[in-house]
Each structure stands twice: as C-alpha cells, then as structure tokens.
Design an enzyme around this catalytic site. Structure first.
Site, PDB file in Angstrom:
ATOM      1  CG  ASP A 244      22.090  51.786 -39.288  1.00 43.05           C
ATOM      2  OD1 ASP A 244      21.325  52.495 -38.575  1.00 43.05           O
ATOM      3  OD2 ASP A 244      23.147  52.021 -39.737  1.00 43.05           O
TER       4      ASP A 244
ATOM      5  CD  GLN B 133      14.898  54.412 -10.310  1.00 42.83           C
ATOM      6  OE1 GLN B 133      14.636  55.506 -11.198  1.00 42.83           O
ATOM      7  NE2 GLN B 133      14.302  53.023 -10.190  1.00 42.83           N
ATOM      8  CG  ASP B 134      20.757  56.863  -7.329  1.00 40.81           C
ATOM      9  OD1 ASP B 134      19.520  57.249  -7.464  1.00 40.81           O
ATOM     10  OD2 ASP B 134      21.218  56.447  -6.477  1.00 40.81           O
ATOM     11  CD  GLU B 135      25.641  55.171 -13.969  1.00 36.47           C
ATOM     12  OE1 GLU B 135      25.794  55.738 -15.116  1.00 36.47           O
ATOM     13  OE2 GLU B 135      25.979  55.395 -12.780  1.00 36.47           O
TER      14      GLU B 135
ATOM     15  CG  HIS C  79      18.101  60.851  -5.029  1.00 31.12           C
ATOM     16  ND1 HIS C  79      18.685  59.705  -5.303  1.00 31.12           N
ATOM     17  CD2 HIS C  79      19.014  61.850  -5.261  1.00 31.12           C
ATOM     18  CE1 HIS C  79      19.939  59.780  -5.747  1.00 31.12           C
ATOM     19  NE2 HIS C  79      20.236  60.998  -5.557  1.00 31.12           N
TER      20      HIS C  79
ATOM     21  CG  ASP D 170      14.270  57.771  -5.334  1.00 32.93           C
ATOM     22  OD1 ASP D 170      14.895  58.437  -4.452  1.00 32.93           O
ATOM     23  OD2 ASP D 170      14.538  56.637  -5.849  1.00 32.93           O
TER      24      ASP D 170
ATOM     25  CB  CYS E  68      17.786  53.451  -4.214  1.00 31.80           C
ATOM     26  SG  CYS E  68      16.745  54.959  -3.333  1.00 31.80           S
TER      27      CYS E  68
END
Length: 661
Positions: free
Chosen positions: A176, A349-351, A469, A471, A643
């Site tokens: 950390d 890909q969308d998340e 999108h 893409d 996607c």
C-alpha cells in the site's frame, strides 16, 4: 526569487528571530529609529550577507559608506548561507546617529539563528525524492517539465479489505505504501530552536478531500503509520525529532481529475514563531510542493495484449474455446468470467474498459466500470479489483443509455494532427451529434474522460445504430508502415461493389448463411435486387462517411490510412441499424492475430467471398485472420466478437507527463 520577511527591530531590548536558509530578511531600520536620528550604521558577524538598498541601488556591506541616511525607501536586507551551530550565534547591530553626533544615539541588536526547512518530492520525475533548484510550487508539462506526481491509490492491496485503498484511512501493507508518493520534510539547525517554533504541514481546503497523507515517525512498523492529513484534517503539527533531520510522509491520491478538480494539489509546510503568551503565533516561512494526480489512460487495439477476458454463458462454449485458441496463439493468458459472476451477461466489452495509471515510481492497471450495471455489474469489484489492480467508476444519475456502455468508448493509436502530437492517441466516443435530441453518453463519464487531459476525446455520430456503439463501425489494426496502424471502417458501398463483382462473374445464385439452420438464405441476386435494403444501406453509408471525415480531421488521417471492410446493415431510420451479417470490424485484435466475426458470406469456389476480401485487405499487413462463428451466441443478440471480449493491454512506453495537452 527568495522569500522575504520584514523584521521589526527594537532599541529597547535585543530581538531574536530565525532566518531560514535561502530566504531574505528585510530589517525595518526606520520603524525602530529614535525621533532625532537621521542616519544609521550597520554591521554583522561574518556568517551573514548584508545589503543596504538606497535610492534603488543595492550595496553589499561592508562598503566605503560608513553611515546611511534614514531616507524613505532605505532598507537593510540580510541573508545567511550556512546553518547555525547554536541558537542566536549570528548578530546584526544597527547604530543610529543624530544630526551632529559622532556617538550613536541608540542601538538595535538582532540575534539570528539560521535553520533549514524544506518540503521536497520527486519534482524532477526521476523516481526518487531529491533536492532541487526547480520551482516546487509549479507543475509543468513536457519533456523538460517538472513537478511531482501522485497516483490515485484505487487498488486493494489487502484482499481481506472491503474497500479500495483510496477509501480507507489505514495502511494495511507495505505494498500500500509503495503505491504512494513520498514527500520529505527536512529540518536542520540547532534542535532546540524547534521547541520555541511550530512546524505545520497543511493542505488547501479545496483539495483536502482529494488526498491522504500518512506518517510513521521513525518507525518501520505498519501500525505506527497514522493518517495525518486529508479529508477533514487540514493541518498537522510536525514535531521534528532531536536526532533525525528528515521526516518522510506518504501521499496518496483519492480522486481522479474531474469537473472542478484540475488534478493539482499543493502541500505546504509553515514555520510559526511563538511570541509571548497570549499572542497568536506568526508564520515566518512557508515551503510549498505541488503534485499532479496521474490521469487514467486507455490503451488502443494496437497495444500488445496482456490478458484476454470472455464470459462463459449457457450457449457459448465454442466461442469461448475459439477465443482461447486465439489467446494461446498470441501467447496471452485467458480469463473466463463464469456464469455465477456474469449472471447471463456476456457483453464484457460493454461493462468495463481497461486502462492504467503511471507515476515515475509505479504503474498499475485500472479498470473503469461503466454506468451500464447489468449482470456483470459486480464482476469488476469482486474479481478484478485487487493488489496492484485499481478500480474507478462513474454513474449516470440521469439514467444510463446504451451509449454509456463501453463498446462506445475506444481510443486511437498515437497520432499527429497538423503538427500537434497526441502521443497517447485520442479517445473516441459515440453521440447523437449531428442530430438534435437522441442518445448521448452520460455527462459524468464524458466529463471524466475530458478531465484526464492526455487523450483529448473526439465525438463521433453513433446514434444511427440501434445499439449505438462506435465499435460497430470502426476498429484499428497494427500495420508495419505509414502511421503504424490502419483504421478499419464498415462499408456498405464496398460490400455492394464486391457482390456486384461476384454477380458479374456468374455467381449471382450463391447464397448467404449456408450451414446455418433456420436462417433465411438470400442469394447475391436477391440482395442486389432488394431496393429497400439498398436504400437503407445508402443512408448507413452516409452516416459512416460523416464519421470518416471527422476521423480524418481529428486523427490527421489520409485515405491510405483507412481500409473499407465490406458490411451490410438492416433496420430502419427510427429503430436504427444492425449488422445484416456478423459485423466484421467488430473484431478482437491480439497483436498480429485478428479474431473476426465469421460473416457466412456467399461461397465462391468453395470460399466465403467476404472472408476472402478481408484477407486480401489485411494479410498484406502481416496480420492473421481467424474467423470466429458467433452467429447464434452473439450476432443474433445484437453484438459480435469485440462486444463479447475484452483485453488488458501493455501501457504506452511514452510517459504521459512528457506530453503537452
């Protein structure tokens, strides 16, 4: 210019003060002069530099002038360039003279102690804190720039912790501390002087919630590290050790640059003089060091792949296997997100979007979580956030649209546009522009991307698509020549041209979608005769051509940097366009290996003519094309290979602080 402080003198009793190395004191000789005095004489012990400023001339003492008139604007300046060994071991004496007197009418004595107080960080960006002549209170961009850098400590080094490290105020591991930037307070000089003076480390109120500072005294034990500054703590009184001249503070960023936060944070150390009881302390010296919080940086398709992600759902075993084979060819590990974690959500890909943060001392990946929040919404926090893997998210309080999914967030490779360099590329997002109304990316996401400064976003028109999108109509692949890449654009006109060629060669009866069950199989002749399909694709082509012009301008591209990939779309203007056959630009790029949606085009001489054309375009660039069947597992659900996959890539070799945004 050296910090300067005015010192009041007294002819009634001696005055004592501190002079900080590298600063100047201005002695108020007129303020302490008796009524009848008209001139003064000044002398000091050898350890100091004295100047008299008279009629705008600065005269170094000793000089041939013995007495100086007490005229308006006359002042005595004093500096010291060696530390005192004892308190008050240097002295200055001012003698005042009347009109005719040869004997002083009064004297003022000043006892001085020279100490060093400095606050330092890695302002030269070499990876370690060093003393510097650079201006620590400013931060500049470019290869010759200077200024310290902070990372947002957004990973989770202790797997047992519930929150990312930038959301707690404890140090749980040495790892950390390594994510933090060091800030070193140096105090040298007679140690007893610091008992009568106070040293305070402080941060400006407006930025206190953007940083955290930890201090462990002389200890190396983790439990000794306390949170001393940041959040509601605006100041910390430092007690210089009797034996140690350096105090090391560890600084973490808590927030990325965003609206209302430029990313710059200033820390100050102030030396306060304690006068007699009942009076407030007075500041006599401040040193400042400025940090910039490192931006979140995206990586383009052309960057080397480090890890491929795909979701396992009920009907996609063959797809997962095909992606696994590709990853193996590219010598890249594959991470499969299981059904329990993706909850039937295959659109990885969308998340999320993978990027990274970098400081001279440390680089680590950071996943950006979209506001879309469907089945995969817990996956980034539960499975990606961890030691040296950070997490950042933005929400869409106005409600997320399809344009907030990160298939609608891409970045170009590095480009130069009319002499202006974008060494980290430019972010590309889809919008409803040039239409009025329509869907747009959430303001919070767009503001965040713009605030990072280093990958100036370009807005494209994607709202003509049903899903919407970028893409779905563009991709970048590496190339050995020109700019090091090609922009691939979906092209209905290139597709019609290819089909017309094949018709003229006598293959008009060759059909699409051979081998797919329960799927209509139109022939080349039927496709070319379908007027409403052609009309709709003319409209789609005009939308893509609009984007082509934006991309040429914004990325400084020539026609020879662009390849047209044959593609047809179906739909209507109200509902938006979808790919008529699997969308070939929606591909997975792993170095020289391309995973392209299998288009199931008309077979000519036993070969799919669409695959053939794409190979002709891409193989001369040294690329290997693998066509992946995603028809039933992705394509019919309105997405394709890109996607359904995601890639963490190697950070740029270029250091972001060397650019000039």
């Amino acid at each position: 210019m050296a910090q300067q402080r005015r010192v009041q003198l007294s002819t009634q009793r001696p005055t004592s003060t501190v002079c900080v190395l590298g600063t100047e004191l201005s002695l108020d000789v007129r303020g302490s002069a008796p009524k009848d005095a008209v001139a003064f004489h000044v002398q000091g012990t050898p350890g100091m530099k004295l100047y008299v400023v008279h009629e705008t001339q600065s005269v170094k003492l000793p000089s041939s002038v013995c007495r100086w008139p007490l005229a308006t604007g006359t002042e005595v300046l004093l500096a010291m360039d060696a530390l005192s060994k004892d308190v008050g071991d240097e002295k200055v004496r001012i003698s005042y003279f009347g009109e005719a007197s040869g004997v002083p009418v009064a004297r003022a004595m000043l006892y001085l102690t020279c100490v060093e107080v400095s606050l330092d960080a890695d302002t030269s960006r070499g990876g370690a804190v060093s003393r510097t002549l650079l201006d620590k209170a400013t931060w500049t961009w470019g290869p010759d720039g200077h200024g310290a850098i902070l990372l947002v400590n957004c990973d989770r080094d202790d797997p047992k912790a519930e929150l990312p490290d930038n959301r707690d105020t404890t140090i749980r591991s040495y790892a950390d501390l390594k994510d933090m930037s060091q800030m070193v307070l140096r105090t040298r000089g007679p140690r007893t002087i610091f008992t009568g003076h106070r040293l305070v480390l402080h941060v400006d109120f407006g930025n206190a919630d953007k940083v955290g500072v930890f201090y462990g005294g002389n200890s190396v034990a983790l439990e000794e590290y306390k949170h001393v500054l940041g959040g509601s703590k605006l100041a910390y009184a430092v007690k210089p050790s009797r034996h140690q001249e350096e105090s090391i503070f560890y600084v973490e960023g808590l927030a990325f640059p965003d609206v209302g936060f430029s990313g710059l944070v200033a820390f100050h150390v102030t030396l306060l003089e304690s006068p007699e009881k009942g009076l407030l302390e007075t500041p006599i010296f401040t040193d400042t060091v400025v940090f910039r919080v490192a931006p979140w940086i995206m990586t383009p398709n052309t960057a080397a792949p480090l890890e491929v992600f795909v979701c396992s759902v009920e009907d996609n075993e063959d797809f997962v296997a095909a992606v696994g084979t590709m990853a193996e060819k590219a010598k890249c590990p594959l991470t499969v997100c299981p059904l329990l974690e993706n909850r039937q959500d295959r659109w990885i890909q969308d998340e999320v979007e993978f990027g990274y943060v970098q400081a001279p001392h440390k680089t680590f990946p950071v996943v950006f979580d979209s506001p879309r929040d469907r089945g995969l919404k817990d996956f980034p926090v539960k499975s990606i956030l961890g030691p040296d893997f950070g997490y950042v998210a933005r929400q869409a309080p106005e409600g997320a649209s399809s344009l907030d999914s990160f298939g609608n967030l891409e970045v170009s490779p590095p480009v130069t546009v009319q002499g202006k360099e974008y060494p980290l590329g430019r972010i590309l997002i889809g919008s409803s522009f040039p239409r009025f109304g329509g869907r747009r990316m959430a303001k919070a996401v767009k503001d965040f991307l713009i605030a990072q400064q280093v990958q100036a976003p370009v807005e494209l028109f994607s709202d003509w698509l049903n899903v919407g999108h970028v893409d779905e109509f563009l991709s970048f692949v590496p190339a050995p020549d020109r700019k090091g890449f090609r922009l691939l654009l979906a092209s209905p006109s290139a597709c019609y041209q290819l089909l017309k060629e094949k018709q003229e060669e006598g293959f008009g009866e060759a059909a699409m979608f051979e081998g797919l069950e329960k799927v209509p199989k139109p022939t080349i002749n039927e496709i070319l005769a379908n007027e409403s399909l052609r009309k709709f694709n003319n409209y789609v082509q005009s939308c893509i051509s609009w984007n082509r012009d934006i991309l040429k301008r914004a990325l400084g591209l020539a026609e020879s940097d662009i390849l047209d990939i044959p593609q047809l779309f179906r739909g209507d203007v109200a509902m938006g366009a979808e790919a008529f056959f699997p969308d070939m630009v929606n591909m997975l790029v792993l170095g020289k290996h391309l995973g392209i949606p299998k288009p199931f085009g008309p077979l000519v001489g036993g070969q799919c003519c669409l695959e053939e054309r794409v190979r002709e375009l891409l193989e001369p660039l040294g690329l290997t094309c693998t066509f992946i069947d995603d028809y039933f597992s992705y394509h019919v659900l309105s997405g394709d290979v890109h996607c359904g996959t995601n890639v963490r890539r190697k950070p740029f070799a270029f250091k972001w602080w060397h650019m000039v945004p």
